[in-house]
Design a protein around this motif. Structure first.
Motif, PDB file in Angstrom:
ATOM      1  N   LEU A 159      -6.902  -3.873   5.605  1.00 35.18           N
ATOM      2  CA  LEU A 159      -6.434  -2.639   4.986  1.00 35.18           C
ATOM      3  C   LEU A 159      -7.516  -1.563   5.032  1.00 35.18           C
ATOM      4  O   LEU A 159      -7.219  -0.375   5.252  1.00 35.18           O
ATOM      5  CB  LEU A 159      -5.998  -2.906   3.548  1.00 35.18           C
ATOM      6  CG  LEU A 159      -4.812  -3.861   3.381  1.00 35.18           C
ATOM      7  CD1 LEU A 159      -4.560  -4.141   1.905  1.00 35.18           C
ATOM      8  CD2 LEU A 159      -3.555  -3.319   4.041  1.00 35.18           C
ATOM      9  N   ARG A 175      -5.586   4.300  -4.112  1.00 33.40           N
ATOM     10  CA  ARG A 175      -4.393   5.059  -4.493  1.00 33.40           C
ATOM     11  C   ARG A 175      -4.555   5.693  -5.872  1.00 33.40           C
ATOM     12  O   ARG A 175      -3.591   5.877  -6.596  1.00 33.40           O
ATOM     13  CB  ARG A 175      -3.143   4.173  -4.423  1.00 33.40           C
ATOM     14  CG  ARG A 175      -2.792   3.759  -3.015  1.00 33.40           C
ATOM     15  CD  ARG A 175      -1.620   2.809  -2.958  1.00 33.40           C
ATOM     16  NE  ARG A 175      -0.419   3.378  -3.507  1.00 33.40           N
ATOM     17  CZ  ARG A 175       0.721   2.723  -3.664  1.00 33.40           C
ATOM     18  NH1 ARG A 175       0.788   1.446  -3.318  1.00 33.40           N
ATOM     19  NH2 ARG A 175       1.770   3.298  -4.177  1.00 33.40           N
ATOM     20  N   ASP A 224      -8.034  -7.631   2.810  1.00 31.64           N
ATOM     21  CA  ASP A 224      -8.720  -6.449   2.296  1.00 31.64           C
ATOM     22  C   ASP A 224      -9.479  -5.738   3.411  1.00 31.64           C
ATOM     23  O   ASP A 224      -9.512  -4.500   3.471  1.00 31.64           O
ATOM     24  CB  ASP A 224      -9.683  -6.827   1.169  1.00 31.64           C
ATOM     25  CG  ASP A 224      -8.953  -7.206  -0.112  1.00 31.64           C
ATOM     26  OD1 ASP A 224      -7.793  -6.783  -0.272  1.00 31.64           O
ATOM     27  OD2 ASP A 224      -9.534  -7.926  -0.941  1.00 31.64           O
ATOM     28  N   GLU A 241       0.818  -1.217   0.000  1.00 29.05           N
ATOM     29  CA  GLU A 241       0.000   0.000   0.000  1.00 29.05           C
ATOM     30  C   GLU A 241       0.846   1.259   0.000  1.00 29.05           C
ATOM     31  O   GLU A 241       0.312   2.372  -0.042  1.00 29.05           O
ATOM     32  CB  GLU A 241      -0.910   0.000   1.234  1.00 29.05           C
ATOM     33  CG  GLU A 241      -1.979  -1.070   1.222  1.00 29.05           C
ATOM     34  CD  GLU A 241      -3.005  -0.831   0.131  1.00 29.05           C
ATOM     35  OE1 GLU A 241      -3.585   0.261   0.080  1.00 29.05           O
ATOM     36  OE2 GLU A 241      -3.213  -1.758  -0.695  1.00 29.05           O
ATOM     37  N   ARG A 261      -7.211   2.152   6.818  1.00 30.17           N
ATOM     38  CA  ARG A 261      -7.516   3.425   6.157  1.00 30.17           C
ATOM     39  C   ARG A 261      -8.593   4.200   6.915  1.00 30.17           C
ATOM     40  O   ARG A 261      -8.509   5.433   7.051  1.00 30.17           O
ATOM     41  CB  ARG A 261      -7.960   3.169   4.715  1.00 30.17           C
ATOM     42  CG  ARG A 261      -6.843   2.673   3.806  1.00 30.17           C
ATOM     43  CD  ARG A 261      -7.280   2.655   2.350  1.00 30.17           C
ATOM     44  NE  ARG A 261      -8.320   1.667   2.098  1.00 30.17           N
ATOM     45  CZ  ARG A 261      -8.086   0.436   1.651  1.00 30.17           C
ATOM     46  NH1 ARG A 261      -6.841   0.029   1.416  1.00 30.17           N
ATOM     47  NH2 ARG A 261      -9.083  -0.410   1.434  1.00 30.17           N
TER      48      ARG A 261
END
Length: 222
Positions: free
Chosen positions: A113, A143, A110, A23, A117
């Motif tokens: 992550l 991103r 997933d 990431e 965030r």
């Protein structure tokens, strides 16, 4: 963003380390609670990913000590507890000790992550999943970066410089603070690395996006 990963399981640690670095985040990995406490006392982190079942000093002890230490610069860092202890009482204990979120092993990467965030958005005082400055739009989850609607490709370290600055316009980050978000312990740091990556961002997204604050560092203007 710089993350401290406290995980004693070598297999899980390697997988999570690779996922976080993919990431574009700098990650320091420790394998016991005593090392986690030392890292938190000496380094600067944006998030702690903490396993509760750590040797030498368990995760709850590390977390309680961190939240109680008024002199620790990481005292208010977001903490995501990741553990195999799935009983309700264990989850409650972790949250009451100062954890901001909880994920139970085995977990989907997933989801992990996404929770990382979300914690960073919350820490920055933002709910929306997109940052904007003028014609520049940044979506941390994917991103994706666009300029006037056109996609722009940033390198991993150009992204690592831009994201913390655009997340909180007006906040000045020093070169050292940006280096800490770019590099983990095992990385070699060149003396002009931050300037090189900022130059790359300006070239791709406009010279006015990142301002120099003489003697202080850099910022994205409000």
């Amino acid at each position: 963003m710089r993350i401290l990963l406290a995980e004693d399981d070598a297999m899980i640690g390697e997988v999570v380390l690779d996922a976080l670095r993919a990431e574009g985040w700098a990650v320091d990995w420790v394998k016991d609670g005593a090392m986690a406490a030392t890292a938190l006392a000496t380094g600067a982190y944006d998030l702690l990913l903490l396993d509760l079942g750590l040797p030498r000093q368990d995760g709850l002890t590390v977390l309680r000590a961190l939240r109680a230490d008024a002199g620790n610069a990481n005292r208010r860092v977001p903490v995501l507890v990741a553990t195999a202890r799935d009983a309700v009482a264990e989850r409650v204990a972790g949250l009451d000790a100062g954890a901001d979120d909880y994920i139970v092993k085995p977990y989907d990467l997933d989801e992990l992550l996404a929770r990382v965030r979300a914690l960073r958005r919350r820490a920055d005082g933002r709910a929306e999943p997109e940052y904007a400055w003028g014609a520049v739009r940044v979506r941390p989850a994917t991103r994706e970066v666009t300029l006037a609607g056109r996609p722009v490709t940033l390198s991993a370290r150009e992204w690592a410089v831009l994201e913390p600055l655009i997340a909180r316009p007006g906040r000045v980050l020093s070169r050292q603070q940006l280096e800490e978000k770019l590099y983990s312990w095992r990385d070699d740091v060149s003396s002009n690395a931050v300037e090189v990556y900022i130059h790359g961002v300006r070239r791709k997204l406009g010279a006015g996006l990142i301002e120099n604050q003489r003697g202080l560092g850099y910022r994205v203007p409000k």
